[in-house]
Design a protein around this motif. Structure first.
Motif, short mmCIF file in Angstrom:
data_model
loop_
_atom_site.label_atom_id
_atom_site.label_comp_id
_atom_site.label_asym_id
_atom_site.label_seq_id
_atom_site.Cartn_x
_atom_site.Cartn_y
_atom_site.Cartn_z
N VAL A 161 1.04 -4.15 2.34
CA VAL A 161 0.86 -3.73 3.73
C VAL A 161 -0.59 -3.97 4.16
CG1 VAL A 161 0.85 -1.75 5.30
CG2 VAL A 161 2.72 -2.03 3.67
N TYR A 162 -1.50 -3.63 3.27
CA TYR A 162 -2.93 -3.81 3.57
C TYR A 162 -3.26 -5.30 3.76
CZ TYR A 162 -7.98 -3.77 2.82
OH TYR A 162 -9.33 -3.96 2.96
N GLN A 195 -2.01 -7.00 6.96
CA GLN A 195 -2.86 -6.76 8.14
C GLN A 195 -4.18 -7.50 8.05
OE1 GLN A 195 -2.34 -2.39 9.60
NE2 GLN A 195 -2.05 -2.35 7.38
N LYS A 196 -4.85 -7.38 6.89
CA LYS A 196 -6.22 -7.91 6.79
C LYS A 196 -6.27 -9.41 6.60
CE LYS A 196 -8.03 -3.85 6.95
NZ LYS A 196 -8.96 -3.37 7.96
N GLU A 241 -2.96 -11.33 9.29
CA GLU A 241 -2.96 -10.99 10.72
C GLU A 241 -1.58 -10.56 11.22
OE1 GLU A 241 -4.43 -14.61 12.40
OE2 GLU A 241 -6.24 -14.54 11.20
N THR A 242 -0.94 -9.71 10.43
CA THR A 242 0.40 -9.24 10.78
C THR A 242 0.36 -7.73 10.96
OG1 THR A 242 1.42 -11.05 9.56
CG2 THR A 242 2.79 -9.12 9.98
N ASN A 243 0.57 -7.28 12.18
CA ASN A 243 0.44 -5.85 12.47
C ASN A 243 1.72 -5.24 13.01
OD1 ASN A 243 -2.45 -5.37 11.87
ND2 ASN A 243 -2.72 -6.95 13.42
N ASP A 244 2.79 -6.02 13.08
CA ASP A 244 4.05 -5.48 13.58
C ASP A 244 4.52 -4.33 12.68
OD1 ASP A 244 6.87 -6.89 15.13
OD2 ASP A 244 6.92 -5.10 13.88
N PRO A 245 4.66 -3.12 13.26
CA PRO A 245 5.02 -1.96 12.43
C PRO A 245 6.37 -2.13 11.72
CG PRO A 245 4.99 -1.38 14.78
CD PRO A 245 4.44 -2.76 14.67
N LEU A 248 5.59 -4.21 8.65
CA LEU A 248 4.81 -3.42 7.68
C LEU A 248 5.70 -2.39 6.98
CD1 LEU A 248 1.48 -2.90 9.69
CD2 LEU A 248 2.03 -4.69 8.02
#
Ligand code: DGI
Ligand code: FE
Ligand code: FE
Length: 187
Positions: free
Chosen positions: A89-90, A93-94, A97-101, A104
């Motif tokens: 998950v970390y 995002q970092k 560049e994937t932030n879709d909840p 995740l």
């Protein structure tokens, strides 16, 4: 980030078998999305990223969590094979560049499952188990067939098999793994 670019990065980072498993999960998740009316792009991306935390030794994975201040439960400290889900998950995002909840969540719960999973979480949990490259185990044919008919029933079957397997080999069991099995048995 585009899937093509993520794929190139993972091909360099992961072991060959892990990378091939990843591609298997990606396309299996897309097929399940077609069959169960989920969003195909989300299924592809979640399948591609689900094991992005799974490289290096278990000890290194735990150390990377400490370094990035990712809190681990007692269960995860005792069972480091669960850690790659949180680490994934970390990194999603970092690094990717994937932030879709939704994506995740699917990465976070792909190993243990959880009660009342979202559609995408169920798809990734199941795709991880049935992708074509998985070693054949008894009952896999039936689980693969059920996966395209009834997701909840399939989660139930997979979580039962996983619990049986963990008991048989005497591994510690995460409370969430037990809760997943109980929830989908009662439903
Ligand atoms: O990462 P993969 O190998 O593709 O598959 P995975 O993320 O489902 O899980 C890795 C291992 O974790 C697999 O052998 C099953 C195991 N597992 C699932 N729930 C538990 C567990 N292991 C322990 N020790 N405890 C659990 O509750
Ligand atoms: Fe995994
Ligand atoms: Fe996997």
């Amino acid at each position: 980030m585009e899937n093509q670019k993520i794929q190139e990065k993972l091909r360099k980072l992961l072991k060959k078998e892990r990378y091939e498993h990843t591609i298997g999960v990606m396309y299996t998740a897309a097929s399940l999305a077609m069959s169960h009316h989920a969003e195909i792009p989300l299924a592809l991306k979640a399948g591609l990223l689900h094991d992005c935390g799974k490289y290096g030794t278990l000890k290194e994975q735990v150390e990377r969590c400490k370094k990035h201040r990712i809190p681990l439960s007692d269960a995860e400290l005792q069972m480091p094979s669960l850690v790659h889900a949180k680490l994934g998950v970390y990194y999603a995002q970092k690094r990717y560049e994937t932030n879709d909840p939704e994506i995740l969540g699917a990465i976070r719960y792909h190993t243990t499952g959880r009660p009342d999973m979202t559609l995408l979480e169920k798809i990734i949990y199941i795709a991880d188990y049935i992708e074509p490259g998985r070693r054949e185990i008894p009952g896999l044919t039936e689980i693969r067939q059920m996966a395209f008919r009834d997701l909840d029933c399939t989660v139930c079957m997979v979580s039962e098999r996983t619990l049986e397997y963990l008991k048989a080999v005497g591994k510690e069991i995460d409370p969430l793994t037990v809760e997943t099995c109980r929830y989908y048995n009662q439903r």
